[in-house]
Design an enzyme around this catalytic site. Structure first.
Site, mmCIF file in Angstrom:
data_model
loop_
_atom_site.group_PDB
_atom_site.id
_atom_site.type_symbol
_atom_site.label_atom_id
_atom_site.label_comp_id
_atom_site.label_asym_id
_atom_site.label_seq_id
_atom_site.Cartn_x
_atom_site.Cartn_y
_atom_site.Cartn_z
ATOM 1 N N GLU A 40 0.840 -1.208 0.000
ATOM 2 C CA GLU A 40 0.000 0.000 0.000
ATOM 3 C C GLU A 40 0.871 1.253 0.000
ATOM 4 O OE1 GLU A 40 -2.864 2.381 3.132
ATOM 5 O OE2 GLU A 40 -2.599 0.217 3.383
ATOM 6 N N ASP A 44 0.847 3.861 -3.143
ATOM 7 C CA ASP A 44 0.512 5.275 -2.949
ATOM 8 C C ASP A 44 1.510 6.164 -3.683
ATOM 9 O OD1 ASP A 44 -0.865 7.535 -1.492
ATOM 10 O OD2 ASP A 44 1.130 7.730 -0.632
ATOM 11 N N GLU A 116 -4.489 0.603 -3.721
ATOM 12 C CA GLU A 116 -3.108 1.088 -3.693
ATOM 13 C C GLU A 116 -2.135 -0.072 -3.564
ATOM 14 O OE1 GLU A 116 -3.511 5.573 -1.796
ATOM 15 O OE2 GLU A 116 -3.117 3.884 -0.464
#
Length: 237
Positions: A40, A44, A116
């Protein structure tokens, strides 16, 4: 895997994708040494780079402030969560029993985080050049549409700020059509600046129609195919 086949993503390392769909609650319950939080974090960063490049190229007239606002709207967790839900990630993510019972499978923030993580896995498995077209087509274009809706964005405020700065006045909204039965009304609204029509919108509520009209007017100003307000007057109704 169904997800990869649906989007024609030739990723070989399925373990990476499984990890991206493993929530920390599931990892804890099953004593797994990993979850999707690291992916994640990576995803991002990938989102940030690719969406910035996309907006920079798509809107060459837009200021840094406008680009930043649009980026923030497009990659916000509610917008990404909605897109993740549409893509079916909610059905695939592995959740602990507590999270499952709390309805986390439909929670936008959790789903946005999962998307993400998936992007982080795809970046590692396929590389930036392979996933960029997919991100633009399947995520950013749809995210841009979502970020334009009343649910995710207040374009009346954005347009007013723009108009005050560039025209030294404020937009005016005019109801031009009202149709349908009382329980299912449809409103059509135009937005005018200095008595010239800049945008048109419709919806089951006046607020929705006004926001849509403001969206169309605002994006016409910064989109390269449409003259800027300082170049020539906009088309009149």
């Amino acid at each position: 895997m169904r997800f990869l086949n649906r989007y024609n993503l030739p990723m070989q390392d399925l373990d990476l994708l499984d990890r991206a769909l493993t929530h920390s609650s599931y990892a804890f319950e099953h004593q797994l040494p990993y979850n999707n939080e690291r992916l994640e974090f990576l995803g991002d960063a990938v989102f940030g780079l690719v969406v910035s490049d996309y907006l920079y190229r798509e809107f060459p007239r837009a200021s840094e402030g406008v680009l930043s606002k649009q980026k923030a709207a497009m990659v916000s967790r509610p917008v990404l969560g909605k897109r993740a839900q549409e893509m079916g990630l909610g059905e695939m993510i592995l959740l602990g029993k507590g999270e499952e019972l709390s309805g986390a499978r439909q929670r936008p923030v959790l789903l946005g985080s999962a998307l993400e993580a998936v992007v982080g896995a795809l970046y590692l498995g396929l590389g930036i050049s392979r996933i960029t077209p997919w991100l633009v087509r399947e995520v950013f274009e749809r995210a841009r549409e979502l970020s334009h809706t009343e649910e995710f964005s207040d374009f009346k405020s954005v347009l007013q700020e723009y108009v005050q700065k560039n025209f030294q006045t404020v937009p005016e909204y005019e109801l031009v059509l009202e149709s349908g039965p009382d329980h299912n009304k449809e409103f059509e609204v135009v937005v005018k600046i200095n008595n010239k029509v800049y945008g048109r919108g419709s919806g089951h509520r006046k607020k929705i129609a006004e926001n849509q009209a403001a969206m169309h007017a605002y994006w016409s100003f910064i989109h390269p195919q449409v003259p800027s307000p300082n170049d020539k007057a906009p088309p009149q109704d």
